[in-house]
Design a protein around this motif. Sequence first.
Motif, PDB file in Angstrom:
ATOM      1  N   PHE A 103       1.139  -1.168  -0.146  1.00  0.00           N
ATOM      2  CA  PHE A 103      -0.032   0.124   0.161  1.00  0.00           C
ATOM      3  C   PHE A 103       0.958   1.394  -0.097  1.00  0.00           C
ATOM      4  CE2 PHE A 103       1.135  -1.157   4.115  1.00  0.00           C
ATOM      5  CZ  PHE A 103       1.429  -0.164   4.972  1.00  0.00           C
ATOM      6  N   ARG A 104       0.233   2.242  -0.143  1.00  0.00           N
ATOM      7  CA  ARG A 104       1.047   3.592  -0.296  1.00  0.00           C
ATOM      8  C   ARG A 104       0.339   4.581   1.029  1.00  0.00           C
ATOM      9  NH1 ARG A 104       4.094   3.633  -4.994  1.00  0.00           N
ATOM     10  NH2 ARG A 104       2.900   2.287  -6.513  1.00  0.00           N
ATOM     11  N   ASN A 105       1.185   5.306   1.478  1.00  0.00           N
ATOM     12  CA  ASN A 105       0.925   6.049   2.519  1.00  0.00           C
ATOM     13  C   ASN A 105      -0.087   7.009   2.030  1.00  0.00           C
ATOM     14  OD1 ASN A 105       2.070   4.923   4.646  1.00  0.00           O
ATOM     15  ND2 ASN A 105       3.966   6.300   4.641  1.00  0.00           N
ATOM     16  N   LEU A 106      -0.905   7.683   2.730  1.00  0.00           N
ATOM     17  CA  LEU A 106      -1.683   8.735   2.645  1.00  0.00           C
ATOM     18  C   LEU A 106      -0.843  10.071   1.977  1.00  0.00           C
ATOM     19  CD1 LEU A 106      -4.617   9.719   2.607  1.00  0.00           C
ATOM     20  CD2 LEU A 106      -3.811  10.880   4.661  1.00  0.00           C
ATOM     21  N   GLY A 107      -1.370  10.411   0.591  1.00  0.00           N
ATOM     22  CA  GLY A 107      -0.610  11.460   0.090  1.00  0.00           C
ATOM     23  C   GLY A 107       0.572  11.218  -0.869  1.00  0.00           C
ATOM     24  N   GLY A 108       1.080   9.708  -0.736  1.00  0.00           N
ATOM     25  CA  GLY A 108       2.328   9.313  -1.368  1.00  0.00           C
ATOM     26  C   GLY A 108       1.784   9.244  -2.953  1.00  0.00           C
ATOM     27  N   ASP A 109       2.658   9.609  -3.823  1.00  0.00           N
ATOM     28  CA  ASP A 109       2.339   9.703  -5.262  1.00  0.00           C
ATOM     29  C   ASP A 109       2.753   8.338  -5.765  1.00  0.00           C
ATOM     30  OD1 ASP A 109       5.044   9.745  -5.589  1.00  0.00           O
ATOM     31  OD2 ASP A 109       5.012  12.019  -6.002  1.00  0.00           O
ATOM     32  N   GLU A 110       2.320   8.111  -7.132  1.00  0.00           N
ATOM     33  CA  GLU A 110       2.836   6.787  -7.820  1.00  0.00           C
ATOM     34  C   GLU A 110       4.233   6.297  -7.618  1.00  0.00           C
ATOM     35  OE1 GLU A 110       0.852   4.504  -9.561  1.00  0.00           O
ATOM     36  OE2 GLU A 110      -0.538   5.393  -8.012  1.00  0.00           O
ATOM     37  N   GLU A 154       6.277   7.050  -5.305  1.00  0.00           N
ATOM     38  CA  GLU A 154       6.728   6.487  -3.791  1.00  0.00           C
ATOM     39  C   GLU A 154       6.798   5.168  -3.727  1.00  0.00           C
ATOM     40  OE1 GLU A 154       5.299   7.037   0.605  1.00  0.00           O
ATOM     41  OE2 GLU A 154       4.633   8.759  -0.765  1.00  0.00           O
ATOM     42  N   ARG A 155       7.803   4.737  -2.841  1.00  0.00           N
ATOM     43  CA  ARG A 155       7.857   3.333  -2.763  1.00  0.00           C
ATOM     44  C   ARG A 155       6.681   2.772  -2.075  1.00  0.00           C
ATOM     45  NH1 ARG A 155      11.500   0.189   0.293  1.00  0.00           N
ATOM     46  NH2 ARG A 155      11.397   1.745   1.844  1.00  0.00           N
ATOM     47  N   LEU A 156       6.324   1.379  -2.423  1.00  0.00           N
ATOM     48  CA  LEU A 156       5.298   0.862  -1.798  1.00  0.00           C
ATOM     49  C   LEU A 156       5.606   0.643  -0.460  1.00  0.00           C
ATOM     50  CD1 LEU A 156       3.742  -1.665  -4.412  1.00  0.00           C
ATOM     51  CD2 LEU A 156       2.752   0.330  -3.324  1.00  0.00           C
ATOM     52  N   GLN A 157       4.784   0.640   0.585  1.00  0.00           N
ATOM     53  CA  GLN A 157       5.017  -0.054   1.992  1.00  0.00           C
ATOM     54  C   GLN A 157       4.500  -1.573   1.735  1.00  0.00           C
ATOM     55  OE1 GLN A 157       5.208   2.136   4.739  1.00  0.00           O
ATOM     56  NE2 GLN A 157       5.663   3.801   3.667  1.00  0.00           N
ATOM     57  N   ARG A 158       5.298  -2.395   2.592  1.00  0.00           N
ATOM     58  CA  ARG A 158       4.987  -3.553   2.449  1.00  0.00           C
ATOM     59  C   ARG A 158       4.892  -4.324   4.009  1.00  0.00           C
ATOM     60  NH1 ARG A 158       5.539  -6.201  -2.243  1.00  0.00           N
ATOM     61  NH2 ARG A 158       6.075  -5.275  -3.889  1.00  0.00           N
ATOM     62  N   MET A 159       4.111  -5.110   4.075  1.00  0.00           N
ATOM     63  CA  MET A 159       3.924  -5.966   5.290  1.00  0.00           C
ATOM     64  C   MET A 159       3.604  -7.475   5.173  1.00  0.00           C
ATOM     65  SD  MET A 159       1.958  -3.031   7.486  1.00  0.00           S
ATOM     66  CE  MET A 159       1.381  -4.058   8.802  1.00  0.00           C
ATOM     67  N   PRO A 160       4.559  -8.106   5.674  1.00  0.00           N
ATOM     68  CA  PRO A 160       4.164  -9.962   5.599  1.00  0.00           C
ATOM     69  C   PRO A 160       2.758 -10.190   6.291  1.00  0.00           C
ATOM     70  CG  PRO A 160       6.123  -9.636   7.037  1.00  0.00           C
ATOM     71  CD  PRO A 160       5.846  -8.065   6.695  1.00  0.00           C
ATOM     72  N   LEU A 161       1.867 -10.719   5.349  1.00  0.00           N
ATOM     73  CA  LEU A 161       0.671 -11.272   5.981  1.00  0.00           C
ATOM     74  C   LEU A 161       0.582 -12.718   5.830  1.00  0.00           C
ATOM     75  CD1 LEU A 161      -2.276 -11.176   6.257  1.00  0.00           C
ATOM     76  CD2 LEU A 161      -2.754 -10.589   3.900  1.00  0.00           C
ATOM     77  N   LEU A 162       0.777 -13.454   6.972  1.00  0.00           N
ATOM     78  CA  LEU A 162       1.186 -14.815   6.999  1.00  0.00           C
ATOM     79  C   LEU A 162      -0.395 -15.445   7.589  1.00  0.00           C
ATOM     80  CD1 LEU A 162       4.699 -14.748   8.887  1.00  0.00           C
ATOM     81  CD2 LEU A 162       3.988 -14.899   6.242  1.00  0.00           C
TER      82      LEU A 162
END
Length: 412
Positions: free
Chosen positions: A255-262, A264-272
């Motif tokens: 996901f991208r942070n609020l206000g992050g433009d295209e 901007e690096r994607l934030q990532r979190m492992p969903l296990l």
Amino acid sequence: MYSYINKQIKEHFEQVGVPVPTTSDEFWQLIEQKYGNEKTEELSDIISRRGNDQIVDIYPLLYSSLDISIDFLSPHAGLYVDYLDWFLEQDFTPTVRMLDAACGNGFLTCFYAKIFPESEVIGIDNSSYAIECANEMAQRLKLQNVSFICMDLTGPEFLSLTGQFDIITAVTAFREAIGDPEHDFSRPLEEMLNNYLRHIRVEPLNKLATLLRPDTGLFISLERWPNIYDYCWWACALRNAGLRVDFNRSKDVSFRNLGGDEDERLQRMPLLMAGAGKQTELREDPFNIISFWLNARHEDAFEYIGYMGLHGGMADAAFAHINPKTFLMGVRAVHREIASIWRIELWQVGPFLLVFDYKNSESDRSLRILPSVKLKEAKALLDSFTKNLEKYALITKYESSESQWDLAQPSV
Ligand SMILES: C[S@@+](CC[C@H](N)C(=O)[O-])C[C@H]1O[C@@H](n2cnc3c(N)ncnc32)[C@H](O)[C@@H]1O
């Protein structure tokens, strides 16, 4: 933002009333309009202090009213949307009881209660402010099948909890509850991992595993582990608690942070996603654990098989020197007319797969490197190789590497 998201998710955001500012400035303007200057400064100050890694308890303020807690969901809307999208795609067996650990204001807990109307959904959180907000949210949404309990995940009450749950979720929960792990960076990753596999025990996780319905119970963990060391530590803690991660059903939420433009690096979190079922062989685990991370974090690099391909002499040299490797399977195609042999082989080296192909008639060889969780795709590559050649070649599949360097002219 809501135009392309799943209908059920969109409805939930709208019913709860999560605002949809598109930039960070817009978000803070909205907060100021609603709550005034003083409160806004208080909120912005405590959030930035926490962002600077200070130990501050933001929750009394964040959960001081349900409306504030709802507004502060919006910076994380991208995270919730990607997670819930995945959640809805899962083929859960009928769910009778569900537990949401560290439920916050109940935003996700109430979503689960909506999509499983026949189930009993329970949310727990150690903040009494959070529990007040969560109860109010359930009332606003007129949900009868959800309830909330103020309980510390690391405290005696949780450790003596009884009952069985079909699904337990923990979304940005445990890292806050148990704190960040410490690593001995003087050791290489492999050693750290083996050490964690032998020794890591996280008491609340052990407890949680006993609360899952045997064989079918599922635990869903979504945590902001920022690096491979923290993530490996967590994956080992899950394993040691008897929770077997199904890496095929797990993913990185992005996901991208609020206000992050295209850009901007994607934030990532492992969903296990882990089950309380039978464990895999211990020796396979380090590979699976690392491979999942490689695949999730480097999906662009691994996007299509062959992206990391090497060719010619480079492929040959790399293949010869990447050791020790284990042969998995191979296919040989002997061309009927021109007596040429073409082979494609699959090998495993720790968390990587090697796909090596070569002909006896030319110098071109190629070596592709994939994360080992891509075994299905690699096998499909061998199948398509077979399909393409079977019209004019004799195909043999082999399961031991004995014949690998047997490039003698075939008798046809
Ligand atoms: C980032 S919020 C996530 C809330 C919710 N899961 C969500 O995603 O909307 C983290 C929550 O963990 C709760 N929490 C932190 N430590 C806890 C503990 N030891 N036991 C129970 N809850 C805890 C906090 O009160 C907070 O509500």
